[in-house]
Design a protein around this motif. Structure first.
Motif, PDB file in Angstrom:
ATOM      1  N   UNK A  74       0.860  -1.192   0.000  1.00  0.00           N
ATOM      2  CA  UNK A  74       0.000   0.000   0.000  1.00  0.00           C
ATOM      3  C   UNK A  74       0.893   1.237   0.000  1.00  0.00           C
ATOM      4  N   UNK A  75       1.094   1.802  -1.165  1.00  0.00           N
ATOM      5  CA  UNK A  75       1.993   2.956  -1.237  1.00  0.00           C
ATOM      6  C   UNK A  75       1.320   4.235  -0.746  1.00  0.00           C
ATOM      7  N   UNK A  76      -0.002   4.280  -0.807  1.00  0.00           N
ATOM      8  CA  UNK A  76      -0.771   5.424  -0.328  1.00  0.00           C
ATOM      9  C   UNK A  76      -2.008   4.915   0.410  1.00  0.00           C
ATOM     10  N   UNK A  77      -2.667   5.806   1.154  1.00  0.00           N
ATOM     11  CA  UNK A  77      -3.918   5.436   1.805  1.00  0.00           C
ATOM     12  C   UNK A  77      -4.971   5.072   0.764  1.00  0.00           C
ATOM     13  N   UNK A  78      -4.913   5.693  -0.418  1.00  0.00           N
ATOM     14  CA  UNK A  78      -5.882   5.353  -1.462  1.00  0.00           C
ATOM     15  C   UNK A  78      -5.673   3.932  -1.970  1.00  0.00           C
ATOM     16  N   UNK A  79      -4.430   3.456  -1.936  1.00  0.00           N
ATOM     17  CA  UNK A  79      -4.180   2.057  -2.284  1.00  0.00           C
ATOM     18  C   UNK A  79      -4.816   1.130  -1.254  1.00  0.00           C
ATOM     19  N   UNK A  80      -4.827   1.541   0.021  1.00  0.00           N
ATOM     20  CA  UNK A  80      -5.505   0.759   1.056  1.00  0.00           C
ATOM     21  C   UNK A  80      -6.996   0.696   0.775  1.00  0.00           C
ATOM     22  N   UNK A  81      -7.597   1.855   0.468  1.00  0.00           N
ATOM     23  CA  UNK A  81      -9.031   1.871   0.145  1.00  0.00           C
ATOM     24  C   UNK A  81      -9.329   0.962  -1.042  1.00  0.00           C
ATOM     25  N   UNK A  82      -8.511   1.039  -2.083  1.00  0.00           N
ATOM     26  CA  UNK A  82      -8.749   0.241  -3.281  1.00  0.00           C
ATOM     27  C   UNK A  82      -8.637  -1.243  -2.976  1.00  0.00           C
ATOM     28  N   UNK A  83      -7.670  -1.602  -2.162  1.00  0.00           N
ATOM     29  CA  UNK A  83      -7.490  -3.003  -1.775  1.00  0.00           C
ATOM     30  C   UNK A  83      -8.715  -3.533  -1.035  1.00  0.00           C
ATOM     31  N   UNK A  84      -9.157  -2.787  -0.024  1.00  0.00           N
ATOM     32  CA  UNK A  84     -10.278  -3.230   0.792  1.00  0.00           C
ATOM     33  C   UNK A  84     -11.573  -3.237  -0.023  1.00  0.00           C
ATOM     34  N   UNK A  85     -11.827  -2.150  -0.744  1.00  0.00           N
ATOM     35  CA  UNK A  85     -13.060  -2.048  -1.523  1.00  0.00           C
ATOM     36  C   UNK A  85     -13.122  -3.114  -2.609  1.00  0.00           C
ATOM     37  N   UNK A  86     -12.004  -3.372  -3.255  1.00  0.00           N
ATOM     38  CA  UNK A  86     -11.986  -4.392  -4.293  1.00  0.00           C
ATOM     39  C   UNK A  86     -12.300  -5.771  -3.753  1.00  0.00           C
ATOM     40  N   UNK A  87     -11.756  -6.087  -2.578  1.00  0.00           N
ATOM     41  CA  UNK A  87     -12.021  -7.396  -1.973  1.00  0.00           C
ATOM     42  C   UNK A  87     -13.484  -7.525  -1.565  1.00  0.00           C
ATOM     43  N   UNK A  88     -14.048  -6.455  -1.001  1.00  0.00           N
ATOM     44  CA  UNK A  88     -15.435  -6.511  -0.539  1.00  0.00           C
ATOM     45  C   UNK A  88     -16.413  -6.628  -1.697  1.00  0.00           C
ATOM     46  N   UNK A  89     -16.151  -5.927  -2.778  1.00  0.00           N
ATOM     47  CA  UNK A  89     -17.090  -5.892  -3.904  1.00  0.00           C
ATOM     48  C   UNK A  89     -16.915  -7.047  -4.867  1.00  0.00           C
TER      49      UNK A  89
END
Length: 303
Positions: A30-45
């Motif tokens: 996770x290079x940025x906090x937005x990468x964290x959001x993308x990781x979590x959101x992608x897994x959930x959806x």
């Protein structure tokens, strides 16, 4: 395309880096906090089929605006290949300060419509989380959808934390949360079917003394997916991540130049109790009173 997330407090960066940033050995994933959001959101959806991108983008949007913070277990593990095999009582926390329009002005108001939309989304998010961790046919009979940042929101609205108007505002927020979560739960129950045994009629018990529209009464009695939806508890780590938001219903503390309320500890606790009492009729579980606050440093809960 979502707007990049803005950090406004150095403590928030610290807690993200220490507790939620994905590292794989020496590799920084996770290079940025937005990468964290993308990781979590992608897994959930991921389980939403043809609609996966729609829900992924919606989750990223509310995360990046600091409106909704998912369960800490999801922030740490979703999308890393190490998701927990069970997710009892999954949690989500709505940041009330992020829903004040024209804050600290004469035109300040709470965005109940926007808040309701995100509150409803949180039900789907937690349902997706349980399915991610426990399988397609799993369901979580007890969700814990709560709030933080009440003191921030009241200050932005120009309301005295101790006053009657603050209590009325808190009650209205709790009512919006309750109805939005219920409507989303009923929709998901129809879409995804019943949950665990013993859930039938359980949610209706919480609405016995609430002003329930007639058109929802029948579907609620038939509902078999969730036993509980809302629970307000202290989430100090998530509050610190959300740019040092005030914790739960607790009074603001002196941090990063923020003005401390001129209240003794006893007075602050009494005022918090009055706010909790105003919200309690609309919340499914007992509202938790936060008896402490994080210090002005990296949160000990996160270590």
């Amino acid at each position: 395309m979502s707007t990049p997330t803005r950090f406004t407090d150095p403590h928030a960066v610290d807690v993200w880096d220490a507790s939620f940033r994905w590292r794989s050995g020496d590799l920084l994933r996770d290079r940025t906090i937005d990468a964290t959001w993308q990781r979590v959101a992608g897994a959930l959806a991921a389980g939403a089929g043809a609609h996966a991108d729609r829900w992924r983008q919606r989750y990223i949007e509310v995360f990046s605006r600091w409106q909704l913070l998912p369960d800490e277990r999801l922030l740490r593990h979703a999308g890393t290949g190490r998701a927990p095999t069970a997710l009892p009582e999954p949690q989500a926390c709505l940041n009330l300060g992020a829903f004040v329009l024209a804050p600290h002005s004469a035109a300040a108001r709470f965005d109940h419509a926007g808040f309701a939309g995100v509150a409803g989304l949180s039900v789907r998010l937690l349902d997706d989380a349980v399915r991610l961790c426990e399988g397609e046919r799993a369901a979580a009979p007890e969700l814990s959808i709560g709030v933080m940042g009440l003191a921030d929101a009241l200050a932005a609205l120009g309301l005295d934390y101790r006053g009657r108007e603050a209590q009325l505002a808190a009650a209205a927020i709790a009512r919006t949360l309750a109805f939005a979560a219920l409507e989303s739960a009923l929709e998901l129950g129809q879409e995804r079917g019943p949950g665990a045994n013993g859930v039938a009629g359980a949610l209706a018990a919480y609405w016995r003394d609430r002003a329930l529209p007639r058109e929802l009464a029948g579907p609620l009695l038939q509902h078999r997916r969730y036993r509980r939806l809302t629970r307000i508890s202290a989430q100090p780590c998530l509050a610190l991540l959300a740019n040092n938001a005030s914790i739960g219903l607790a009074a603001q503390r002196a941090r990063a130049g923020r003005n401390r309320l001129a209240l003794s500890a006893d007075a602050a606790l009494a005022a918090q109790g009055a706010l909790a009492a105003a919200m309690q009729p609309w919340i499914d579980a007992p509202v938790e009173i936060a008896r402490g606050d994080c210090e002005d440093r990296l949160c000990s809960y996160c270590l």
